[in-house]
Motif scaffolding. Sequence first.
Motif, PDB file in Angstrom:
ATOM      1  N   ARG A  41       0.833  -1.195   0.000  1.00 22.39           N
ATOM      2  CA  ARG A  41       0.000   0.000   0.000  1.00 22.39           C
ATOM      3  C   ARG A  41       0.869   1.246   0.000  1.00 22.39           C
ATOM      4  O   ARG A  41       0.614   2.187   0.728  1.00 22.39           O
ATOM      5  N   ASP A  42       1.872   1.232  -0.830  1.00 23.86           N
ATOM      6  CA  ASP A  42       2.768   2.388  -0.937  1.00 23.86           C
ATOM      7  C   ASP A  42       1.950   3.595  -1.372  1.00 23.86           C
ATOM      8  O   ASP A  42       1.206   3.544  -2.354  1.00 23.86           O
ATOM      9  N   ARG A  47      -1.314   6.370  -5.181  1.00 25.33           N
ATOM     10  CA  ARG A  47      -1.761   7.628  -5.768  1.00 25.33           C
ATOM     11  C   ARG A  47      -1.616   7.578  -7.287  1.00 25.33           C
ATOM     12  O   ARG A  47      -2.489   8.047  -8.010  1.00 25.33           O
ATOM     13  N   GLY A  48      -0.506   6.998  -7.763  1.00 23.85           N
ATOM     14  CA  GLY A  48      -0.302   6.890  -9.207  1.00 23.85           C
ATOM     15  C   GLY A  48      -1.354   6.020  -9.859  1.00 23.85           C
ATOM     16  O   GLY A  48      -1.873   6.341 -10.934  1.00 23.85           O
ATOM     17  N   LYS A  49      -1.697   4.907  -9.214  1.00 18.21           N
ATOM     18  CA  LYS A  49      -2.735   4.026  -9.745  1.00 18.21           C
ATOM     19  C   LYS A  49      -4.083   4.733  -9.752  1.00 18.21           C
ATOM     20  O   LYS A  49      -4.844   4.625 -10.713  1.00 18.21           O
ATOM     21  N   GLU A  50      -4.372   5.452  -8.679  1.00 21.83           N
ATOM     22  CA  GLU A  50      -5.637   6.169  -8.600  1.00 21.83           C
ATOM     23  C   GLU A  50      -5.703   7.269  -9.653  1.00 21.83           C
ATOM     24  O   GLU A  50      -6.754   7.476 -10.265  1.00 21.83           O
ATOM     25  N   ASP A  51      -4.593   7.972  -9.880  1.00 17.81           N
ATOM     26  CA  ASP A  51      -4.565   9.013 -10.904  1.00 17.81           C
ATOM     27  C   ASP A  51      -4.796   8.414 -12.286  1.00 17.81           C
ATOM     28  O   ASP A  51      -5.550   8.966 -13.096  1.00 17.81           O
ATOM     29  N   ALA A  52      -4.144   7.275 -12.554  1.00 17.87           N
ATOM     30  CA  ALA A  52      -4.315   6.621 -13.848  1.00 17.87           C
ATOM     31  C   ALA A  52      -5.754   6.151 -14.026  1.00 17.87           C
ATOM     32  O   ALA A  52      -6.342   6.311 -15.109  1.00 17.87           O
ATOM     33  N   GLN A  58     -12.281   9.337 -16.647  1.00 15.54           N
ATOM     34  CA  GLN A  58     -12.672  10.619 -17.241  1.00 15.54           C
ATOM     35  C   GLN A  58     -12.747  10.507 -18.761  1.00 15.54           C
ATOM     36  O   GLN A  58     -13.666  11.056 -19.377  1.00 15.54           O
ATOM     37  N   ALA A  59     -11.798   9.785 -19.359  1.00 13.43           N
ATOM     38  CA  ALA A  59     -11.832   9.582 -20.814  1.00 13.43           C
ATOM     39  C   ALA A  59     -13.059   8.771 -21.209  1.00 13.43           C
ATOM     40  O   ALA A  59     -13.737   9.096 -22.200  1.00 13.43           O
ATOM     41  N   ASP A  60     -13.360   7.718 -20.438  1.00 11.96           N
ATOM     42  CA  ASP A  60     -14.560   6.920 -20.707  1.00 11.96           C
ATOM     43  C   ASP A  60     -15.811   7.777 -20.583  1.00 11.96           C
ATOM     44  O   ASP A  60     -16.721   7.680 -21.409  1.00 11.96           O
TER      45      ASP A  60
END
Length: 109
Positions: A41-42, A47-52, A58-60
């Motif tokens: 749980r780094d 955060r990077g996974k959540e941002d991606a 958002q694109a969908d």
Amino acid sequence: RRSAHSHPPRDHPLLYDDPRSGWIHNTYPDVAERIRAVSGRDASASRGKEDALLKSLQADNKRLHQDNARLNADIARLASIVQTLTDEIARLRALSTGQVVEMGKQSNR
């Protein structure tokens, strides 16, 4: 015997009554970060996974809004065609009974 860095007592009200207290995170942030890293749980990776995921969603969402707008335009166009055809059917049925004569056209009598 208690060391300088021992865990506070279990009955400490700020630590166990309030789940937001984050004692270890506030007192030993480096230890907390290592625990998160070992447990998968780094914080930065998460955060990077959540941002991606957010960007993907958002694109969908944008694509679905565009599809929705296109489909609504199709519905409006098809509704107009259906109404035109319904009017034409009603006109032709009236003419086929012989009881209605179309204005502006000469009859075959």
